[in-house]
Enzyme design. Structure first.
Site, mmCIF file in Angstrom:
data_model
loop_
_atom_site.group_PDB
_atom_site.id
_atom_site.type_symbol
_atom_site.label_atom_id
_atom_site.label_comp_id
_atom_site.label_asym_id
_atom_site.label_seq_id
_atom_site.Cartn_x
_atom_site.Cartn_y
_atom_site.Cartn_z
ATOM 1 N N SER A 215 0.832 -1.195 0.000
ATOM 2 C CA SER A 215 0.000 0.000 0.000
ATOM 3 C C SER A 215 0.882 1.266 0.000
ATOM 4 O O SER A 215 1.669 1.462 -0.921
ATOM 5 C CB SER A 215 -0.958 -0.037 1.201
ATOM 6 O OG SER A 215 -1.914 0.984 1.126
ATOM 7 N N ASP A 438 4.775 24.327 -1.275
ATOM 8 C CA ASP A 438 6.137 24.029 -1.709
ATOM 9 C C ASP A 438 6.611 22.652 -1.257
ATOM 10 O O ASP A 438 7.732 22.476 -0.767
ATOM 11 C CB ASP A 438 7.103 25.107 -1.218
ATOM 12 C CG ASP A 438 7.082 25.276 0.298
ATOM 13 O OD1 ASP A 438 6.099 24.846 0.935
ATOM 14 O OD2 ASP A 438 8.047 25.860 0.850
ATOM 15 N N HIS A 491 -7.278 -5.361 -1.404
ATOM 16 C CA HIS A 491 -6.120 -4.577 -0.985
ATOM 17 C C HIS A 491 -5.321 -5.285 0.109
ATOM 18 O O HIS A 491 -4.115 -5.081 0.237
ATOM 19 C CB HIS A 491 -6.584 -3.205 -0.490
ATOM 20 C CG HIS A 491 -5.487 -2.234 -0.249
ATOM 21 N ND1 HIS A 491 -4.785 -1.613 -1.257
ATOM 22 C CD2 HIS A 491 -4.946 -1.765 0.912
ATOM 23 C CE1 HIS A 491 -3.878 -0.810 -0.752
ATOM 24 N NE2 HIS A 491 -3.953 -0.889 0.567
#
Length: 516
Positions: A215, A438, A491
């Site tokens: 994951s 940023d 998953h």
């Protein structure tokens, strides 16, 4: 069970990986050497400055705290374990000796193999913000890996025993601005720096190792491929191929994932149609309660939209449907005295908080959207994208109209920092991080297109957390990657059938599985 194999057009040839430096050179260089990075033509100057850290032996001996402390071997059934602690810089661009954190890694081998020379495998856990598993016995993928590897379970910085960032420890930092700045050092770029710091000190002759990323750990693995390929022998990804575009890719992730979440809700209610009415009743009860919800044991509040968050654990993993159903079986207290008011059981409220786990792993909520950011802010992406689907996900409206209430998935919302007692102290810091623009890059597409490290990935076709379409877009940018596409697992495939999954991926790289 249907298995979907990747078409030949998506399976690229496997490259052989040859180191261009001798092992003796590695033992004297820093975790992320500039010379190797130049070989991969990295275009990101900010990351280049991050990954050119050098640590000399004289620096190490001058510190009062050792860089690396290893414990003694101890046992659990079928396994032998040894603990390691490393002192690493908080900020690899500013190696202030006073800004150190501890990284914990547990070495795992099969019984009797403590002194045998074996290649190393580093496991990167999912998350963000979750520690590695704690082995209680040999089993699953760990036992399989120990047949040929020396396994390293590294608690990612801020989790487990790696200077953990808990609701209590983070409150030592009083300023929201300072806390937000501190937390910027806990993304995949720093995790990869930690891994390289450990590798050159732990692996004999600082040889490259195999990385297994589950994951979010797979996201970190792709960052590793981008900026420190010299440390990698091969990479195995399970449900963990990230979107790698510039800016903030969270919007595209959530738009794609909402479609799969709706599908998972439909499957759940088809399995347990009796839960449609139960969930509606709970939503109505919460909405009509004083304050719009019910107090949780921790002091937070359970609201209708908070209830929907149960879909994160209930809809995306093996046995999640069953666990969610059994949870709602005990949502109401029995009426012991005629005329007593109806109320949600303490069992359900305690179980809800254990499912959410913000009180133990708050980093998951605080940093979740930042894992998708490169040079852009997230601006609470999930919250904005959900607004486009609110006609379907408005729980109170659905209950009033007699429709099934839809659960949500892996999304973090700003209102959670009002409703969760564990997250309330970090509301301002979370908002600062959501507006931060940023963020340094996490991936380098040029380097990935020139990748020489063997990579094999398990791609789960119905993955609710990592969207299949976005995975395929990224896979097309990683040279040499081999894909195993299947709907046999969800998953949680590595947890549910770890031995088979790991064996399949290794077979794809060692010649046991054909290229086409």
């Amino acid at each position: 069970m249907l298995k979907i194999n990747a078409p030949p057009s998506l399976i690229k040839p496997l490259f052989n990986f040859n180191l261009s430096f001798s092992s003796s050179i590695y033992s004297t260089l820093s975790p992320l050497q500039s010379s190797s990075l130049r070989r991969f033509h990295l275009r990101r100057t900010s990351i280049r400055s991050l990954v050119t850290m050098s640590v000399s032996k004289s620096d190490a001996t001058s510190q009062s705290t050792p860089e690396h402390v290893a414990g003694n071997w101890y046992s659990v059934p079928d396994l032998r374990l040894r603990d390691h602690r490393f002192m690493v810089p908080l900020d690899y661009k500013n190696r202030d000796a006073s800004s150190k954190i501890s990284i914990f890694a547990r070495e795992v081998v099969a019984v009797g193999k403590e002194d045998q020379p074996m290649p190393y495998l580093l496991y990167l856990q999912g998350g963000p913000g979750f520690e590695c598993p704690r082995p209680t016995e040999g089993g699953g993928w760990i036992l399989k890996a120990c047949e040929e590897f020396r396994v390293i379970l590294m608690d990612q910085r801020g989790t487990g025993l790696s200077t953990p960032l808990t609701p209590s420890s983070m409150q030592q930092i009083k300023s929201a601005q300072k806390l937000a700045y501190y937390l910027t050092h806990f993304r995949a770029d720093s995790i990869v720096n930690d891994a390289e710091f450990i590798r050159v000190r732990l692996v004999p002759e600082a040889k490259p190792w195999t990385v297994l990323g589950q994951s979010y750990g797979g996201f970190c693995g792709v960052t590793y491929l981008s900026f420190a390929p010299q440390g990698l022998k091969q990479v195995l990804l399970t449900g963990g191929i990230p979107p790698i575009g510039d800016g903030c890719t969270a919007d595209s992730v959530y738009r794609a994932c909402f479609e799969q979440i709706i599908h998972q809700n439909e499957k759940y209610y088809k399995r347990f149609p009796q839960d449609i009415g139960i969930v509606r009743d709970v939503v109505t009860f919460l909405a009509e309660s004083e304050g719009g919800g019910v107090q949780l044991p921790s002091g937070g509040i359970l609201t209708p939209r908070g209830l929907q968050f149960l879909g994160l654990s209930g809809l995306g993993g093996s046995a999640g449907f069953e666990r969610l159903h059994y949870l709602f079986e005990r949502v109401w207290d029995p009426i012991l005295v005629p005329g007593a008011p109806k109320q949600i059981s303490s069992y359900f409220l305690n179980a809800y908080e254990s499912w959410v786990s913000f009180d133990t792993n708050p980093l998951y909520a605080i940093l979740h959207e930042s894992i998708y950011c490169q040079g852009a802010s997230s601006r609470w992406s999930a919250h904005r994208v959900r607004a486009d689907h609110e006609s379907k996900f408005d729980a109170i409206k659905a209950a009033k109209e007699g429709r099934p209430v839809l659960f949500t998935g892996e999304m973090i919302y700003p209102w959670m920092f009002d409703e969760s007692e564990a997250l309330k102290p970090f509301k301002e810091a979370a908002h600062i991080l959501a507006e931060k623009e940023d963020w340094p890059p996490l991936y380098d597409i040029t380097a990935l297109k020139d990748n020489k490290v063997p990579v094999a990935a398990a791609v789960y076709y119905e993955d609710m957390y990592v969207n299949f379409k976005l995975v395929m877009e990224t896979a097309s940018q990683i040279a040499g990657i081999r894909l195993w596409i299947t709907n046999e697992y969800m998953h949680s495939g590595l947890r549910d059938a770890g031995g088979q999954v790991l064996d399949h991926l290794l077979g794809m790289l060692n010649g046991k599985k054909p290229l086409f």
